[in-house]
Design a protein around this motif. Structure first.
Motif, mmCIF file in Angstrom:
data_model
loop_
_atom_site.group_PDB
_atom_site.id
_atom_site.type_symbol
_atom_site.label_atom_id
_atom_site.label_comp_id
_atom_site.label_asym_id
_atom_site.label_seq_id
_atom_site.Cartn_x
_atom_site.Cartn_y
_atom_site.Cartn_z
ATOM 1 N N VAL B 312 30.566 54.707 24.878
ATOM 2 C CA VAL B 312 30.739 56.109 25.239
ATOM 3 C C VAL B 312 30.084 56.995 24.186
ATOM 4 O O VAL B 312 30.371 56.856 22.998
ATOM 5 C CB VAL B 312 32.232 56.467 25.341
ATOM 6 N N VAL B 313 29.196 57.862 24.617
ATOM 7 C CA VAL B 313 28.594 58.837 23.706
ATOM 8 C C VAL B 313 29.139 60.203 24.089
ATOM 9 O O VAL B 313 29.131 60.587 25.254
ATOM 10 C CB VAL B 313 27.061 58.815 23.815
ATOM 11 N N THR B 314 29.666 60.914 23.101
ATOM 12 C CA THR B 314 30.285 62.209 23.363
ATOM 13 C C THR B 314 29.324 63.340 23.004
ATOM 14 O O THR B 314 28.687 63.306 21.951
ATOM 15 C CB THR B 314 31.569 62.337 22.536
ATOM 16 N N VAL B 315 29.240 64.313 23.886
ATOM 17 C CA VAL B 315 28.354 65.456 23.655
ATOM 18 C C VAL B 315 29.164 66.731 23.851
ATOM 19 O O VAL B 315 29.951 66.833 24.784
ATOM 20 C CB VAL B 315 27.166 65.440 24.652
ATOM 21 N N LEU B 316 28.982 67.699 22.947
ATOM 22 C CA LEU B 316 29.679 68.987 23.061
ATOM 23 C C LEU B 316 28.732 69.994 23.681
ATOM 24 O O LEU B 316 27.627 70.193 23.179
ATOM 25 C CB LEU B 316 30.116 69.457 21.674
ATOM 26 N N GLU B 365 20.202 54.436 21.279
ATOM 27 C CA GLU B 365 19.008 55.131 21.740
ATOM 28 C C GLU B 365 19.385 56.487 22.341
ATOM 29 O O GLU B 365 18.728 57.499 22.094
ATOM 30 C CB GLU B 365 18.318 54.258 22.791
ATOM 31 N N LEU B 366 20.488 56.493 23.119
ATOM 32 C CA LEU B 366 20.928 57.735 23.741
ATOM 33 C C LEU B 366 21.352 58.745 22.678
ATOM 34 O O LEU B 366 20.958 59.914 22.714
ATOM 35 C CB LEU B 366 22.096 57.457 24.699
ATOM 36 N N GLU B 367 22.145 58.276 21.717
ATOM 37 C CA GLU B 367 22.624 59.191 20.682
ATOM 38 C C GLU B 367 21.459 59.778 19.888
ATOM 39 O O GLU B 367 21.352 60.994 19.724
ATOM 40 C CB GLU B 367 23.604 58.478 19.745
ATOM 41 N N THR B 368 20.583 58.902 19.425
ATOM 42 C CA THR B 368 19.445 59.358 18.629
ATOM 43 C C THR B 368 18.566 60.309 19.444
ATOM 44 O O THR B 368 18.154 61.364 18.966
ATOM 45 C CB THR B 368 18.602 58.136 18.186
ATOM 46 N N GLY B 369 18.325 59.896 20.692
ATOM 47 C CA GLY B 369 17.469 60.699 21.560
ATOM 48 C C GLY B 369 18.043 62.088 21.796
ATOM 49 O O GLY B 369 17.327 63.100 21.690
ATOM 50 N N LEU B 370 19.343 62.159 22.103
ATOM 51 C CA LEU B 370 19.958 63.459 22.397
ATOM 52 C C LEU B 370 20.007 64.325 21.140
ATOM 53 O O LEU B 370 19.775 65.538 21.200
ATOM 54 C CB LEU B 370 21.363 63.266 22.973
ATOM 55 N N GLN B 371 20.313 63.704 20.008
ATOM 56 C CA GLN B 371 20.352 64.477 18.764
ATOM 57 C C GLN B 371 18.979 65.063 18.461
ATOM 58 O O GLN B 371 18.861 66.218 18.074
ATOM 59 C CB GLN B 371 20.821 63.590 17.602
ATOM 60 N N ALA B 372 17.941 64.269 18.676
ATOM 61 C CA ALA B 372 16.572 64.741 18.425
ATOM 62 C C ALA B 372 16.245 65.936 19.317
ATOM 63 O O ALA B 372 15.464 66.816 18.941
ATOM 64 C CB ALA B 372 15.582 63.605 18.660
ATOM 65 N N LEU B 373 16.867 65.980 20.496
ATOM 66 C CA LEU B 373 16.622 67.081 21.432
ATOM 67 C C LEU B 373 17.553 68.264 21.170
ATOM 68 O O LEU B 373 17.567 69.231 21.922
ATOM 69 C CB LEU B 373 16.783 66.589 22.867
ATOM 70 N N GLY B 374 18.361 68.162 20.104
ATOM 71 C CA GLY B 374 19.182 69.311 19.710
ATOM 72 C C GLY B 374 20.592 69.325 20.273
ATOM 73 O O GLY B 374 21.322 70.304 20.114
ATOM 74 N N TRP B 375 21.032 68.253 20.944
ATOM 75 C CA TRP B 375 22.395 68.215 21.471
ATOM 76 C C TRP B 375 23.395 67.972 20.350
ATOM 77 O O TRP B 375 23.103 67.260 19.398
ATOM 78 C CB TRP B 375 22.531 67.117 22.533
ATOM 79 N N ARG B 376 24.566 68.571 20.486
ATOM 80 C CA ARG B 376 25.611 68.406 19.477
ATOM 81 C C ARG B 376 26.403 67.144 19.769
ATOM 82 O O ARG B 376 27.143 67.077 20.744
ATOM 83 C CB ARG B 376 26.584 69.593 19.497
ATOM 84 N N ILE B 377 26.248 66.155 18.911
ATOM 85 C CA ILE B 377 27.007 64.908 19.044
ATOM 86 C C ILE B 377 27.851 64.752 17.796
ATOM 87 O O ILE B 377 27.316 64.702 16.692
ATOM 88 C CB ILE B 377 26.049 63.718 19.232
#
Lengths: 388, 388
Positions: B312-316, B365-377
């Motif tokens: 589970v990857v959590t995103v705010l 991969e999802l976490e790194t990818g989303l963080q690189a796109l500026g999502w708050r994890i």
């Protein structure tokens, strides 16, 4: 603000992350040096030196009698607030020690039960010390524990219950409120007894009952359990919770939980009796379900507002990468805000059923818009629901 | 295949939509002409002429004694299968009438309880007629009822239980299997008693217990109920269900439900006793929660497979139009399939906490990818969970 956190599990480490992120000075202490270092490495605060025997003061066989035999773990720090975030079964003694060790500080805690804890603390400290203690319960958590699961936003928008009383100095109460609000929590003031009765109903009894329902599946053949639907999954999700922690919580609030369970058992007994199908049984069964409707309707909706009726639009999607993306992209392009969503599990087939909740005024527009874009929306898929 | 559906509520109308959509010939019958017409208008099939008194045969005061006093509603049709989709409390008599009225047809039903129904039918028909009856239970439904809530994909990928026995002619069984599979359902064969015991555990008892938990909130002040978290919401979601329908279901499976409730009450009593905190209480409380873990682990995961551990990857996310769209767009662009997702409700604040479940191999991969796109994890937001 200088905050010292004792206990660097999920709650302590999350609090440290939240406060450090806002520029407050946070120190960390844990009986496990590993846990303390992990929380610190994650950015939750600075570790204090672990407690060590002071040479010359530790007399073999008498260590228990000499309170000065070890240094205080936090020696040399002077916090404004000490937060005790240990497991609940040791919280009272750690709170009492903190009141002694930090004679200037306001001491608070995060334990999920308040009455019994306050009574125990009262028996361990002086009246002056007690005035510096303010019990708290931030209503946040996860099914997973430990600093490794900590997140700086754990408390964001969650209720943070503060149990102060008339003797609590206003300046100390202000400090605790300020700290709680710094985490993004919504502060609520409650009497400890009222708090404990409330959490028995909204948290502890639901946990017990979820565990009891799941327990009935222990010996059921897997092909029978395979008939499970979303209802069972929802009812038993929290049955996965940690037995150790919940034993402490339920023991600590035993009287209130027992009271609610006895009321529940009374209703259960009536229902079991009604299932013998004697005279009046139909009314008794219907009443049990109707009473459930009534209680369900009291649960507030999303964002803590009063219950809101959203409209639900159902969309059928292939369960492949990118499809959800396209769906939410299209909904966004229609300028409609999604209030809630749920994906329904489809046994044996890779097809997703997505229920999208929107404000009722937007429902027709959403349905028409999505259909025009080629999404599969079953006939009459719009319905109203009392949102919970 | 020519299918005649008696009862055009949620299940009957959904079945009609599903079969009509696959090119089968469907006729519809309901005691309510309005409901019958609505289902037909929605595309579920052709309405038959409503039952009317046959002039000259209806003698005042003796109507009940003359079975030929009205025409059969479906006169003139010759279905291969008749599906009885009425409320459960009248199903047996409607099944018996259908076996008489359509001497060539296989007769089946969709009632959620099978043993008592079969016994009642057995008492109403001849042995030859009984050979043409095959009880079924498609495990599909919604919290909302009526043709207006029908959807052609209601049965898709859901279990469809067929209760045949050794006397059931193979050709008739094949017909029913064929019809069930035409709706997209997954066919399962079970003995009626095993079916009833299974649904008591996975459906009826969870409903009862959810209602009982919600019932305890009836008289709780709203500021206490406001402390509710996701756990309570999950446990009580189905407490919103319809009392009328559930009274019929629980009455119809009273013995099996009672058996499971008695077992549950035994465990509840032990826990209530343990909450008096006498000797051994800690072990008893821990055991209750651990037994819940054990039962929970038996519930199969999404798509009916064995339980799978997703990551589970959590995103705010800010709770504004288009944000979810962008999130799922970005996840799709990363080429990662979302296995499940959940949006967490944030009381008092418009901020969404989205838990995205993916295959464990994709999590980093999802976490790194989303963080690189500026999502708050949040820190350490990846965790494993036993998916249910």
């Amino acid at each position: 603000m200088r905050v010292h956190i004792i206990g660097t599990g999920l709650l302590g480490a999350s609090l440290g992350l939240a406060l450090s992120g806002r520029g407050h000075t946070v120190t960390l202490e844990d009986t496990s040096p590993t846990a303390q270092q992990l929380a610190s490495d994650l950015g939750a605060g600075e570790p204090v030196a672990p407690a060590v025997p002071v040479p010359g003061t530790a007399v073999p066989g008498t260590a228990g009698d000499s309170p000065g035999a070890t240094t205080s773990a936090g020696e040399g720090i002077d916090p404004d607030i000490v937060v005790v975030a240990t497991p609940p079964d040791v919280a009272a003694h750690v709170i009492a020690a903190a009141l002694r060790d930090y004679p200037r500080a306001t001491v608070t805690d995060v334990a999920s039960i308040k009455t019994r804890l306050l009574e125990t603390v009262r028996g361990l400290v002086t009246a002056d010390q007690l005035d510096r203690y303010i019990g708290c319960h931030p209503m946040a958590g996860r099914e997973k524990s430990g600093a490794i699961s900590a997140r700086p936003d754990l408390f964001t928008a969650r209720p943070w219950v503060i149990c102060s009383d008339d003797d609590t100095p206003a300046s100390r109460l202000r400090e605790v409120v300020e700290m709680a609000e710094a985490t993004g929590a919504s502060v609520t003031h409650l009497d400890p007894r009222i708090h404990d009765a409330a959490v028995a109903k909204v948290s502890h009894v639901p946990q017990v009952v979820s565990s009891l329902v799941a327990s009935q599946l222990r010996h059921a053949p897997l092909d029978e359990v395979a008939l499970a639907g979303q209802g069972l999954r929802d009812v038993t999700r929290i049955a996965a919770s940690d037995p150790g922690l919940w034993t402490q919580i339920l023991s600590g609030n035993a009287e209130e939980v027992r009271t609610v369970l006895l009321a529940l058992r009374g209703e259960l007994d009536s229902l079991i009796e009604a299932l013998s199908l004697g005279p009046g049984s139909t009314g008794a069964i219907a009443r049990a379900i109707a009473h459930g409707n009534e209680g369900h309707d009291r649960i507030p909706g999303k964002h803590g507002q009063a219950p809101t009726a959203y409209a639900v639009v159902t969309v059928l999607i292939p369960d492949t990468p990118g499809t959800l993306a396209s769906l939410f992209k299209d909904i966004g392009d229609l300028g409609i805000n999604v209030e809630d969503f749920r994906m329904d599990h489809a046994p044996g087939r890779r097809l997703g059923i997505v229920d999208v909740s929107v404000m009722p005024a937007n429902a027709n527009e959403l349905e028409t818009g999505l259909q025009a874009l080629g999404w599969r929306i079953p006939e009459s898929a719009i319905e109203k629901e009392g949102t919970t």
